[in-house]
Design a protein around this motif. Structure first.
Motif, PDB file in Angstrom:
ATOM      1  N   GLU A   1       0.819  -1.215   0.000  1.00 13.71           N
ATOM      2  CA  GLU A   1       0.000   0.000   0.000  1.00 13.71           C
ATOM      3  C   GLU A   1       0.853   1.265   0.000  1.00 13.71           C
ATOM      4  O   GLU A   1       0.528   2.246  -0.660  1.00 13.71           O
ATOM      5  CB  GLU A   1      -0.926  -0.003   1.222  1.00 13.71           C
ATOM      6  CG  GLU A   1      -1.949   1.101   1.210  1.00 13.71           C
ATOM      7  CD  GLU A   1      -2.918   0.993   2.386  1.00 13.71           C
ATOM      8  OE1 GLU A   1      -3.223   2.050   2.965  1.00 13.71           O
ATOM      9  OE2 GLU A   1      -3.359  -0.122   2.694  1.00 13.71           O
ATOM     10  N   THR A   2       1.978   1.241   0.727  1.00 16.86           N
ATOM     11  CA  THR A   2       2.834   2.431   0.734  1.00 16.86           C
ATOM     12  C   THR A   2       3.447   2.657  -0.653  1.00 16.86           C
ATOM     13  O   THR A   2       3.599   3.800  -1.086  1.00 16.86           O
ATOM     14  CB  THR A   2       3.959   2.333   1.791  1.00 16.86           C
ATOM     15  OG1 THR A   2       4.708   1.148   1.577  1.00 16.86           O
ATOM     16  CG2 THR A   2       3.400   2.357   3.188  1.00 16.86           C
ATOM     17  N   GLY A   3       3.764   1.588  -1.356  1.00 18.30           N
ATOM     18  CA  GLY A   3       4.279   1.726  -2.722  1.00 18.30           C
ATOM     19  C   GLY A   3       3.261   2.360  -3.648  1.00 18.30           C
ATOM     20  O   GLY A   3       3.590   3.228  -4.466  1.00 18.30           O
ATOM     21  N   GLU A   4       1.998   1.956  -3.521  1.00 14.69           N
ATOM     22  CA  GLU A   4       0.924   2.553  -4.327  1.00 14.69           C
ATOM     23  C   GLU A   4       0.762   4.034  -3.997  1.00 14.69           C
ATOM     24  O   GLU A   4       0.570   4.871  -4.891  1.00 14.69           O
ATOM     25  CB  GLU A   4      -0.396   1.821  -4.078  1.00 14.69           C
ATOM     26  CG  GLU A   4      -0.436   0.423  -4.676  1.00 14.69           C
ATOM     27  CD  GLU A   4      -1.746  -0.293  -4.361  1.00 14.69           C
ATOM     28  OE1 GLU A   4      -2.775   0.395  -4.153  1.00 14.69           O
ATOM     29  OE2 GLU A   4      -1.739  -1.537  -4.322  1.00 14.69           O
ATOM     30  N   THR A   5       0.847   4.369  -2.711  1.00 17.10           N
ATOM     31  CA  THR A   5       0.721   5.770  -2.288  1.00 17.10           C
ATOM     32  C   THR A   5       1.842   6.610  -2.895  1.00 17.10           C
ATOM     33  O   THR A   5       1.604   7.724  -3.372  1.00 17.10           O
ATOM     34  CB  THR A   5       0.740   5.866  -0.750  1.00 17.10           C
ATOM     35  OG1 THR A   5      -0.360   5.113  -0.231  1.00 17.10           O
ATOM     36  CG2 THR A   5       0.656   7.308  -0.273  1.00 17.10           C
TER      37      THR A   5
ATOM     38  N   ILE B   1       9.291   4.498 -13.654  1.00 13.85           N
ATOM     39  CA  ILE B   1       9.604   3.125 -14.040  1.00 13.85           C
ATOM     40  C   ILE B   1       9.823   2.419 -12.713  1.00 13.85           C
ATOM     41  O   ILE B   1      10.816   2.653 -12.031  1.00 13.85           O
ATOM     42  CB  ILE B   1      10.856   3.046 -14.928  1.00 13.85           C
ATOM     43  CG1 ILE B   1      10.670   3.864 -16.201  1.00 13.85           C
ATOM     44  CG2 ILE B   1      11.168   1.581 -15.263  1.00 13.85           C
ATOM     45  CD1 ILE B   1      11.918   3.992 -17.052  1.00 13.85           C
ATOM     46  N   SER B   2       8.839   1.608 -12.316  1.00 11.62           N
ATOM     47  CA  SER B   2       8.856   1.007 -10.982  1.00 11.62           C
ATOM     48  C   SER B   2       8.977  -0.497 -11.060  1.00 11.62           C
ATOM     49  O   SER B   2       8.314  -1.136 -11.868  1.00 11.62           O
ATOM     50  CB  SER B   2       7.575   1.368 -10.219  1.00 11.62           C
ATOM     51  OG  SER B   2       7.492   2.751 -10.014  1.00 11.62           O
ATOM     52  N   GLY B   3       9.817  -1.032 -10.194  1.00 14.38           N
ATOM     53  CA  GLY B   3       9.881  -2.467  -9.988  1.00 14.38           C
ATOM     54  C   GLY B   3       8.977  -2.798  -8.820  1.00 14.38           C
ATOM     55  O   GLY B   3       9.141  -2.252  -7.724  1.00 14.38           O
TER      56      GLY B   3
ATOM     57  N   THR C   1       7.663  -4.972  -5.853  1.00 15.97           N
ATOM     58  CA  THR C   1       8.282  -5.958  -4.968  1.00 15.97           C
ATOM     59  C   THR C   1       7.259  -6.579  -4.034  1.00 15.97           C
ATOM     60  O   THR C   1       6.181  -6.028  -3.815  1.00 15.97           O
ATOM     61  CB  THR C   1       9.377  -5.302  -4.100  1.00 15.97           C
ATOM     62  OG1 THR C   1       8.757  -4.448  -3.144  1.00 15.97           O
ATOM     63  CG2 THR C   1      10.363  -4.513  -4.940  1.00 15.97           C
ATOM     64  N   GLY C   2       7.634  -7.708  -3.465  1.00 16.70           N
ATOM     65  CA  GLY C   2       6.810  -8.344  -2.446  1.00 16.70           C
ATOM     66  C   GLY C   2       6.961  -7.663  -1.096  1.00 16.70           C
ATOM     67  O   GLY C   2       6.130  -7.822  -0.207  1.00 16.70           O
ATOM     68  N   ALA C   3       8.032  -6.907  -0.935  1.00 13.78           N
ATOM     69  CA  ALA C   3       8.291  -6.182   0.315  1.00 13.78           C
ATOM     70  C   ALA C   3       7.541  -4.857   0.300  1.00 13.78           C
ATOM     71  O   ALA C   3       7.520  -4.155  -0.701  1.00 13.78           O
ATOM     72  CB  ALA C   3       9.788  -5.930   0.473  1.00 13.78           C
ATOM     73  N   THR C   4       6.933  -4.523   1.428  1.00 16.19           N
ATOM     74  CA  THR C   4       6.240  -3.240   1.549  1.00 16.19           C
ATOM     75  C   THR C   4       7.276  -2.122   1.602  1.00 16.19           C
ATOM     76  O   THR C   4       8.275  -2.222   2.315  1.00 16.19           O
ATOM     77  CB  THR C   4       5.374  -3.220   2.817  1.00 16.19           C
ATOM     78  OG1 THR C   4       4.396  -4.260   2.703  1.00 16.19           O
ATOM     79  CG2 THR C   4       4.663  -1.896   2.990  1.00 16.19           C
ATOM     80  N   THR C   5       7.036  -1.063   0.844  1.00 14.39           N
ATOM     81  CA  THR C   5       7.943   0.092   0.832  1.00 14.39           C
ATOM     82  C   THR C   5       7.956   0.747   2.203  1.00 14.39           C
ATOM     83  O   THR C   5       6.933   0.830   2.880  1.00 14.39           O
ATOM     84  CB  THR C   5       7.490   1.095  -0.243  1.00 14.39           C
ATOM     85  OG1 THR C   5       7.421   0.422  -1.498  1.00 14.39           O
ATOM     86  CG2 THR C   5       8.455   2.262  -0.345  1.00 14.39           C
ATOM     87  N   ARG C   6       9.113   1.227   2.578  1.00 16.51           N
ATOM     88  CA  ARG C   6       9.305   1.804   3.913  1.00 16.51           C
ATOM     89  C   ARG C   6       8.524   3.103   4.113  1.00 16.51           C
ATOM     90  O   ARG C   6       8.091   3.739   3.161  1.00 16.51           O
ATOM     91  CB  ARG C   6      10.795   2.060   4.161  1.00 16.51           C
ATOM     92  CG  ARG C   6      11.362   3.162   3.290  1.00 16.51           C
ATOM     93  CD  ARG C   6      12.874   3.235   3.394  1.00 16.51           C
ATOM     94  NE  ARG C   6      13.369   4.245   2.465  1.00 16.51           N
ATOM     95  CZ  ARG C   6      14.241   5.179   2.785  1.00 16.51           C
ATOM     96  NH1 ARG C   6      14.736   5.230   4.003  1.00 16.51           N
ATOM     97  NH2 ARG C   6      14.639   6.056   1.881  1.00 16.51           N
TER      98      ARG C   6
END
Length: 191
Positions: A124-128, A141-143, A145-150
């Motif tokens: 969700e933080t990556g989408e935000t 240009i985004s990769g 990931t399975g990890a939630t962005t910090r």
């Protein structure tokens, strides 16, 4: 972050990107060194090309969803009520992309070259983060990931009697980027 200006003379139809300072993303620096990647040139136009007009590509692979809280007198160990909250995007590359987009827009107006941010995002933080950069007119240009962005939280304390506020930053850990995710972003960049 590394900034590369696109669009001058023979580079106008090429994507040029330089990988530098990538050790901030867990495992990324070593993975790229194994591939012996230092620079890549591609004749295929990318989003940063802006219809052949050129653009600016910012490589900032470790973004953060940032909240800035302002206080008049922050007290450790107590309940503190902020006087103001600002939400946005942090990270060295993303801050450079935001500054470049504002500067280019102010100095080039409607003819400003496009700014593109390259990053890993997840959850969700990556989408935000992606939504916020899109709202600012920054291409990406985004990769994924399975990890939630910090996330980061910046506390700015305007203490009475002090000319300069005291700033404290709280940063959540960055997730690990897998080799498959690194390869996916690499392939997207050089395709």
């Amino acid at each position: 972050p590394m900034l590369t200006m696109l669009g001058s003379s023979r580079l106008s139809a090429r994507l040029v990107w330089f990988l530098a300072g990538l050790t901030a993303v867990s495992g990324l620096g070593a993975a790229l060194r194994r591939r012996r990647v230092t620079a890549h040139y591609s004749a295929k136009p990318r989003p940063a090309m802006n219809g052949g007009k050129g653009g600016l590509l910012v490589v900032g692979l470790n973004p953060a969803q940032q909240s800035i809280l302002r206080f008049d007198d922050l007290r450790n160990g107590g309940v503190n009520r902020a006087t103001k909250l600002e939400n946005g995007v942090g990270g060295k590359g993303q801050n450079a992309a935001k500054a470049a987009a504002i500067y280019l827009s102010a100095h080039q107006g409607k003819d400003a070259v496009e700014v593109t941010s390259t990053q890993f995002v997840g959850g969700e933080t990556g989408e935000t983060i992606q939504n916020h950069l899109t709202d600012l007119g920054i291409m990406q240009i985004s990769g994924i990931t399975g990890a939630t962005t910090r996330k980061t939280v910046t506390l700015i304390d305007y203490q009475a009697g002090k000319a300069v506020p005291e700033v404290t930053e709280l940063i959540s850990p960055s997730g690990t980027i897998t080799q498959e995710e690194i390869d996916g972003l690499y392939d997207e960049l050089v395709a």
